[in-house]
Design an enzyme around this catalytic site. Structure first.
Site, PDB file in Angstrom:
ATOM      1  N   HIS A 133       0.798  -1.233   0.000  1.00  0.00           N
ATOM      2  CA  HIS A 133       0.000   0.000   0.000  1.00  0.00           C
ATOM      3  C   HIS A 133       0.831   1.283   0.000  1.00  0.00           C
ATOM      4  CE1 HIS A 133      -3.473  -2.416   0.122  1.00  0.00           C
ATOM      5  NE2 HIS A 133      -3.641  -2.538   1.415  1.00  0.00           N
ATOM      6  N   HIS A 205      -9.926   1.926   0.416  1.00  0.00           N
ATOM      7  CA  HIS A 205      -9.822   0.796   1.342  1.00  0.00           C
ATOM      8  C   HIS A 205     -10.922   0.835   2.410  1.00  0.00           C
ATOM      9  CE1 HIS A 205      -7.843  -2.284   3.782  1.00  0.00           C
ATOM     10  NE2 HIS A 205      -6.905  -2.415   2.867  1.00  0.00           N
ATOM     11  N   GLU A 342     -11.567  -3.831  -2.887  1.00  0.00           N
ATOM     12  CA  GLU A 342     -10.641  -2.816  -3.403  1.00  0.00           C
ATOM     13  C   GLU A 342     -10.496  -2.981  -4.906  1.00  0.00           C
ATOM     14  OE1 GLU A 342      -7.007  -3.114  -0.774  1.00  0.00           O
ATOM     15  OE2 GLU A 342      -8.347  -4.483   0.245  1.00  0.00           O
TER      16      GLU A 342
HETATM   17  C1  GLA Z   1      -5.098  -5.139   2.355  1.00  0.00           C
HETATM   18  C2  GLA Z   1      -4.239  -6.295   2.243  1.00  0.00           C
HETATM   19  C3  GLA Z   1      -4.394  -7.126   3.462  1.00  0.00           C
HETATM   20  C4  GLA Z   1      -4.173  -6.289   4.698  1.00  0.00           C
HETATM   21  C5  GLA Z   1      -5.097  -5.104   4.703  1.00  0.00           C
HETATM   22  C6  GLA Z   1      -4.824  -4.207   5.862  1.00  0.00           C
HETATM   23  O1  GLA Z   1      -6.294  -5.199   1.815  1.00  0.00           O
HETATM   24  O2  GLA Z   1      -4.445  -7.060   1.100  1.00  0.00           O
HETATM   25  O3  GLA Z   1      -3.514  -8.177   3.428  1.00  0.00           O
HETATM   26  O4  GLA Z   1      -2.858  -5.843   4.709  1.00  0.00           O
HETATM   27  O5  GLA Z   1      -4.929  -4.392   3.525  1.00  0.00           O
HETATM   28  O6  GLA Z   1      -4.745  -4.849   7.093  1.00  0.00           O
END
Ligand code: GLA
Length: 382
Positions: A133, A205, A342
Site C-alpha cells: 500500500h 480501502h 478494493e
Molecule cells: C489489504 C491487504 C491485506 C491487509 C489489509 C490491511 O487489503 O491485502 O492483506 O494488509 O490491507 O490490514
C-alpha cells in the site's frame, strides 16, 4: 436602528452561534466542512456530502478517506456502513487504511523493488519482504488538499507526491473526486499525471459492514464477484503469475454465495490468506470501461451495495487481520467485522509483465472510476 447596525449587534450577540452555523449548515449547494484535527502544521478538514434521500458520506482530507457513509436499510433507517472513527487520533496512531485512498501503489510489490526502463527502484519493505500500500507513509497518511469547488454533493482532493517519495520515481499529481448522486451512488474518480515514468495503482480501502452494526461479523453477508479467475498467491501474498479458474474452488463467487460458507474450507489459498485476501480478475476487463464488479448484500438489514469499476481487478479482503486491538482506536473493530472490495490493478504488476501495465508516463493521464450504488434488497416474494 439601521439594518447594518442590527446585523452587527446580532452577530455580536450570536457570534459563536453564527460561526457554528457556518461550519455545520452551509447554504444549499455549498460544501459542509469542519475541522477534524491537525497533523503538524496542516489542518485536516472533514467534508459532508449528502443527497435528498439522506445518504451521507463524510470524507476527510487525511488520506482522502471515507470516515462514515450512511445509507438506508430496507425500512429506510439510516446507519453507517463503513468502519471508521469519530476523531483523527486513531488514524494518526496507524489504524490500517480505514476508508483511505491507497497509493502510490495499492497492494503488494514483491521484495519491495521493481525495474523500470532499465533502472531498479528500491522501496521500503513494510509487509514482510514486500512493500504494501505505497510504503510506510503512503497516500493514506498524507493530508490532501480539498478543491475550492467542493459542493453539497462533490469533493475533489489533490495530493502531490514528490519524486523519490517512498522510493517511487517522478512527481505524481493525484486527484480523487467523490460525487454523491441522487440515484444513490457514490462515484470515486481517480486521475494522476507524472513527471517521470512510475507505477500507479490507486484504490479505496473502506471496510464495509452493511448491517450498520460493527459488532456483527461480515460472514453472513452474501457476495457476488464478476470474475471467472483469480490470482493465487505465494506465502507472502504475492501473485504466482497464474490466472486460476475459480470454478470448483471457494473463490467461485460468480453466483451469490454467503461469505462464511467456505471461508474455513481446507484450501491452500485460503490458508495463506487466513481467509479471503486475494485479487479477482474481473471479466471483460478490456480498456477503461465501467462494468459490473461485485454485489454485496446483507439479508438482515436488507442493504445491497453494487460495485462497478473501470479497473481490471478486485481485491476482496475479509478482515482476517482485524483483532479488535488496533492502536489508539476509540472503539475497536473485531475479527472479520469489516470487508474490503478494493478495485485496483493486480498486485505486483510492476514485476509481472503478463499483468495489465500499471506504468504511467509523462504526457499520459491515469484515469479510473469506481461506482458504489446503494439500494434495498427486494423483499422476498410471499
Ligand atoms: C489489504 C491487504 C491485506 C491487509 C489489509 C490491511 O487489503 O491485502 O492483506 O494488509 O490491507 O490490514
Amino acid at each position: 436602528m439601521q439594518n447594518a447596525a442590527i446585523v452587527t449587534l446580532l452577530s455580536a450577540l450570536a457570534g459563536p452561534l453564527l460561526i457554528a452555523h457556518s461550519v455545520c449548515a452551509a447554504p444549499a449547494g455549498a460544501a459542509r466542512v469542519a475541522v477534524f484535527g491537525h497533523v503538524d502544521k496542516d489542518t485536516v478538514e472533514i467534508y459532508t456530502l449528502s443527497n435528498a434521500h439522506g445518504i451521507e458520506a463524510r470524507i476527510m482530507t487525511y488520506g482522502a478517506s471515507i470516515v462514515s457513509l450512511k445509507t438506508p436499510d430496507r425500512d429506510g433507517h439510516l446507519q453507517n456502513i463503513v468502519l471508521g472513527f469519530d476523531t483523527l487520533d486513531p488514524y494518526l496512531a496507524g489504524v490500517p487504511y480505514y476508508g483511505a485512498t491507497v497509493g502510490r501503489y495499492a497492494n503488494r510489490i514483491a521484495q519491495a523493488r521493481f525495474a523500470l526502463d532499465g533502472a531498479t527502484y528500491s522501496l521500503v519493505a513494510n509487509d514482510g519482504p514486500n512493500s504494501l500500500h505505497g510504503g510506510p507513509r503512503g497516500f493514506d497518511k498524507r493530508v490532501w488538499k480539498a478543491d475550492a469547488t467542493a459542493s453539497r454533493n462533490s469533493l475533489k482532493l489533490t495530493y502531490v507526491s514528490a519524486a523519490g517519495e517512498e522510493g517511487y520515481p517522478g512527481q505524481l499529481t493525484a486527484h480523487v473526486t467523490y460525487r454523491l448522486l441522487e440515484d444513490d451512488s457514490l462515484i470515486i474518480e481517480y486521475e494522476a499525471t507524472t513527471t517521470a515514468p512510475t507505477p500507479v495503482n490507486l484504490t479505496n480501502h473502506a471496510y464495509f459492514n452493511l448491517s450498520g452494526d460493527p459488532t456483527r461479523s461480515i460472514l453472513e453477508h452474501k457476495l457476488t464477484i464478476n470474475a471467472d479467475r483469480f490470482t493465487p498467491v505465494d506465502a507472502t501474498l504475492i501473485p504466482t503469475g497464474e490466472l486460476r479458474a475459480v470454478a470448483g474452488t471457494p473463490f467461485d463467487f460468480r453466483n451469490e454465495a454467503v461469505i462464511g460458507a467456505r471461508i474455513d474450507a481446507d484450501d491452500a489459498q485460503l490458508k495463506v490468506g487466513r481467509g479471503y485476501d486475494h485479487n479477482w480478475v474481473l471479466n471483460a476487463a478490456q480498456g477503461n470501461v465501467l462494468r459490473f464488479a461485485a454485489l454485496l448484500a446483507d439479508p438482515v438489514s436488507g442493504r445491497v451495495l453494487e460495485v462497478r469499476t473501470t479497473q481490471p481487478g478486485l481485491q476482496f479482503y475479509s478482515g482476517n487481520f482485524m483483532n479488535g486491538k488496533q492502536a489508539g482506536a476509540g472503539s475497536v473493530y473485531g475479527y472479520r467485522t469489516g470487508l474490503c472490495l478494493e478495485t485496483q490493478h493486480f498486485p505486483d504488476s510492476p514485476n509481472q509483465p503478463a499483468f495489465p501495465s500499471t506504468i504511467l508516463r509523462p504526457g499520459e493521464t491515469y484515469v479510473q472510476k469506481t461506482v458504489l450504488h446503494f439500494r434495498p434488497l427486494k423483499a422476498p416474494a410471499n
